[in-house]
Every structure is written in structure tokens, then in C-alpha cells.
Design an enzyme around this catalytic site. Structure first.
Site, PDB file in Angstrom:
ATOM      1  CD  GLU A 129      41.610 -23.872  30.235  1.00  0.00           C
ATOM      2  OE1 GLU A 129      41.620 -22.959  30.498  1.00  0.00           O
ATOM      3  OE2 GLU A 129      40.899 -24.879  30.867  1.00  0.00           O
TER       4      GLU A 129
ATOM      5  CB  CYS B 239      38.042 -27.577  32.662  1.00  0.00           C
ATOM      6  SG  CYS B 239      39.310 -26.159  33.761  1.00  0.00           S
TER       7      CYS B 239
ATOM      8  CG  HIS C  28      36.547 -29.374  36.594  1.00  0.00           C
ATOM      9  ND1 HIS C  28      37.833 -29.694  36.095  1.00  0.00           N
ATOM     10  CD2 HIS C  28      36.521 -27.972  36.732  1.00  0.00           C
ATOM     11  CE1 HIS C  28      38.300 -28.421  35.995  1.00  0.00           C
ATOM     12  NE2 HIS C  28      37.788 -27.518  36.465  1.00  0.00           N
TER      13      HIS C  28
END
Ligand code: HMG
Length: 387
Positions: A79, A111, A233
Site C-alpha cells: 500500500e 495490510c 497482523h
């Protein structure tokens, strides 16, 4: 036939900010950053490191150990893209001399990007078991100076080789996905820093974790106790801790202790690097593999979250002999080689790295020999060089 992760490469740039220094400069209690957020250091990328150069450097970790003629697919998740049209992966292909027959492109969903790449690569190898795939996640998390998100910045890349009969993690078929069109975090084309509804983003993350984790267990007839580790994450490590607390809330002391211990092992690298967006879940994986006490066939649950928002829970089994594929000393050496920045130095570098490159101005890098870097723009074309 098993398909999964056969190699993992990691790169993070050579500068960092200490969270105690940042807290002091921002008139915050250092414990808010160290304990409340769960971060000790964050890597800072200067103007010579971008998503492309970091992705090349992470892949460089293993590219000489693989059969390049077998790589049929390379997907780059980011990103922090440097071009609206050309894929970051094409620069990687040239830098690392991959064959022209490779199918290669870039993907984006915050993500989640590297997980999207990994899932496509796994399906590709299941269909073409004689070929392999490289998947790269590479990002610079930038919220801005003096913002609430500043303490959750970072920079780095993870690259993985996906292969039949993998040597590190065999991925299991099936997954639980959940998506919704929301505004928790985003970065419009006219902004170099992210926009975020911070508190809301943390709520959605936990909500999507519960949804996908519970659904996955139901689909596969698994209980929380069946997992040997759960990894997440990690936009900041307290976020994963909160999810892990939800996972173990109703479990026995033995299960809670086991999954707390593996979580601690999985966060060690992120604590010192910060958020690396697409690469973050896989930095947790690398950290767990290096620091956890895992046995062959142990079941790992992976929770991937990308704002906007898209989440997925999936699993893999640890492959016997996986430690032989890891290079913890090299990873540590890279972290130790970083230079600590003062806050004014960090602020200058941060501001410089937001500026557009000047046409024709050649940039030089203060990295170690062998590291790739962004060398500037000539006739509008981005140039990458090896130090
Ligand atoms: P904030 O307002 O600065 O912090 O924002 P806070 O006031 O909520 O405090 C944070 C924690 O520190 C709290 O603990 C405090 O109690 C504690 P919690 O209630 O959360 O358990 N605290 C202390 N602890 C010990 N000693 C002290 C002390 N003082 C306070 N003295 C926020 C925090 C995370 C919202 C902000 O940093 C932010 O907006 N970050 C960016 C957004 C983000 O990372 N969101 C995560 C979920 S979304 C996601 O993961 C996707 C993402 O990676 C992007 C993508 O997908 O591309 C971001």
C-alpha cells in the site's frame, strides 16, 4: 501434496527511533508507548528506501538458494506503491534477474495485500506443482509527525517462496474470510500519510478476528486448545495482545499459558520494527519460528487484517527441519546495524521522505554494501541501484 512457505526473507532499513525518546518529545508517559501500545523501537525509512527497494532486499535474502527457472509467479503486495501503473514486482524481477516468463503483478488491500498474494500463490502451486511463486509484502507506515498514529509507524519487507513440499510451513486448504466497506484507515491518492479513525480501527480488527476465528474453528471442527500458536497482523503489538486475550478468554490455564507464550515469541520482531503493513503478519510468523518452541506438525493459526476492511483466518503446520531455513543471526545483525536517530533527525528524514523526488538528482545511500536503494528519477523513470 502439501504446498506452503519454503523460504522467508526480511529487510528493514538502517535507522530507528527509540519509543522513550519519542514519548519524551511528545510529552507522553514512556509507558504509554512501551506498555500501552507495546512498541520499543520503530524503523525509519529515508528517501533512498521505498517499497520496491525493500522488496528487492528481502527477496535477496534467499534468491541465490532457489531455482530461478522454476519461478512461475511473483506477486507484490503493498500500500506504499511507487507507481499507479507499473507493478513494483517488475523492478524486483530486473534487479534479481528472474526469467521473463514469470507472471508478475502488484495487489492492494491495505495490510491484507501479502495474504492475498500468498493465497493466490498457493492456489497457483497447487495447480502447477512443478513451479514456485515469490510473494512480497513491502511497506512504509506513515501517519505523520505529532499524530496519534505516529507511535505505530515502521518500515520493512517480507518475501517468501511458495512451493510444493515446503520446508517451513505447510498451508492447510480452506480459510475464513470477512469483509466490509468501512472507513477505519485509508490513504487517498493525494496524501502521503494515512488517514485513520484509530479507536474504531481497533474495534473492527477485534470484531473481524472473532468472526473469522470462530467461523474457521466451526468449519474445521477445531477447538482453541488444538492450536499450538496463534499469530496476528501486528499494527502495534498491544493490538495482537488484545486479540490473543479474546482467543484465550475461556480457556484452561494450560492453554492460556501455551498461547500467551507463543504470542510473546511472535511479537519480538514487531516490537523493534513497528508496523510494516502487508508484511506485518509474516514478521510475526518469522518471529515465532525463530523464538518459539515449536515442534514438527504444530498447528499455527494466522489472522490477517487489512483496513477498509478485509480479514482472513487460515492455518499451517510447521514442517520438520524448518529451523535450518531460518537465519536468526542475520535478522538480529540487521536490527543491530540500525542507527538510532534523535527526534530532530527523524523529523528531518521523515519530512524529506515525503517530498517528491527531484528529476535528475542522484541519491546516494548510507546502507551496507549489497543493499539495493532508490537512486533517484531520470526522465521520469525511477532508478534502483545496489550499494
Ligand atoms: P491513543 O489515543 O494515542 O492511545 O491511540 P490510547 O489513549 O488509546 O492509549 C493506548 C493504550 O495505552 C491504552 O490501553 C491506554 O490505557 C494505555 P488500552 O485501553 O488500549 O488497553 N496507556 C498506558 N499504559 C501504560 N502506562 C501509561 C499509559 N497511558 C496510556 N502511562 C491508537 C492509540 C492505536 C488508536 C493510535 O496509535 C492509532 O490511531 N494508530 C493507528 C491505527 C492502528 O494501528 N489501528 C490498528 C487496527 S487497524 C489495522 O491493524 C490496519 C493497519 O495496519 C492499516 C492497514 O491495514 O493497512 C493500521
Amino acid at each position: 501434496m502439501q504446498v506452503g512457505i519454503d523460504k522467508i526473507g526480511f529487510y528493514t532499513p538502517n535507522k530507528y527511533v527509540d519509543m522513550i525518546d519519542l514519548a519524551n518529545a511528545r510529552n507522553q508517559d514512556p509507558n504509554k508507548f512501551l506498555i500501552g501500545i507495546g512498541q520499543e523501537k520503530m524503523t525509519v525509512a529515508d528517501e533512498t528506501q521505498d517499497a520496491v527497494s525493500m522488496g528487492i532486499n528481502a527477496t535477496l535474502d534467499f534468491v541465490d538458494e532457489i531455482d530461478k527457472d522454476k519461478v512461475g509467479l511473483m506477486i507484490f503486495g503493498t500500500e506504499s506503491s511507487v507507481d499507479q501503473s507499473k507493478s513494483a514486482s517488475l523492478f524486483v524481477k530486473t534487479a534479481l534477474n528472474l526469467r521473463p516468463e514469470v507472471r508478475t503483478f502488484e495487489v492492494k488491500e491495505a495490510c491484507f495485500g501479502l495474504t492475498a498474494a500468498l493465497m493466490m500463490a498457493t492456489d497457483f502451486v497447487r495447480l502447477h506443482p512443478e513451479q514456485t511463486a515469490i510473494v512480497i509484502g513491502s511497506d512504509i507506515a506513515r501517519y505523520g509527525l505529532n499524530t496519534g498514529g505516529e507511535v505505530t509507524q515502521g518500515a520493512g519487507s517480507i518475501s517468501m517462496l511458495v512451493k510444493a513440499d515446503p520446508s517451513i510451513l505447510a498451508l492447510n486448504e480452506g480459510h475464513s474470510a470477512y469483509s466490509d466497506d468501512i472507513n477505519d484507515f485509508w490513504r487517498p491518492n493525494n496524501s502521503k500519510t494515512a488517514m485513520v479513525d484509530g479507536k474504531y480501527s481497533t474495534q473492527v480488527y477485534l470484531d473481524f478476528f472473532t468472526k473469522t476465528f470462530e467461523d474457521y474453528k466451526k468449519q474445521k471442527n477445531l477447538k482453541t486448545e488444538d492450536f499450538d500458536a496463534l499469530i496476528y497482523h501486528l499494527p502495534f503489538t498491544k493490538m495482537g495482545l488484545k486479540a490473543n486475550r479474546l482467543a484465550i478468554a475461556d480457556e484452561s490455564e494450560v492453554v492460556s499459558e501455551k498461547l500467551s507464550k507463543t504470542f510473546e515469541a511472535s511479537k519480538k520482531l514487531s516490537v523493534n520494527v513497528g508496523n510494516v503493513y502487508t508484511a506485518s503478519l509474516y514478521l510475526s510468523l518469522l518471529s515465532l519460528l525463530q523464538n518459539g518452541e515449536l515442534a514438527p506438525n504444530d498447528l499455527i493459526g494466522l489472522f490477517s487484517y487489512g483496513s477498509g476492511a478485509m480479514a482472513e483466518f487460515f492455518t499451517g503446520n510447521v514442517v520438520e527441519g524448518f529451523k535450518q531455513q531460518l537465519h536468526p543471526d542475520k535478522v538480529q545483525a540487521r536490527l543491530d546495524a540500525r542507527t538510532k536517530l534523535t527526534i530532530p533527525e527523524y523529523e528531518t528524514i521523515f519530512t524529506q521522505s515525503l517530498a517528491d523526488p527531484v528529476e535528475g538528482k542522484e541519491l546516494s545511500s548510507d546502507e551496507q554494501a549489497g543493499v539495493w536503494y532508490f537512486a533517484g528519477v531520470k526522465n521520469g523513470v525511477r532508478l534502483y541501484k545496489q550499494k
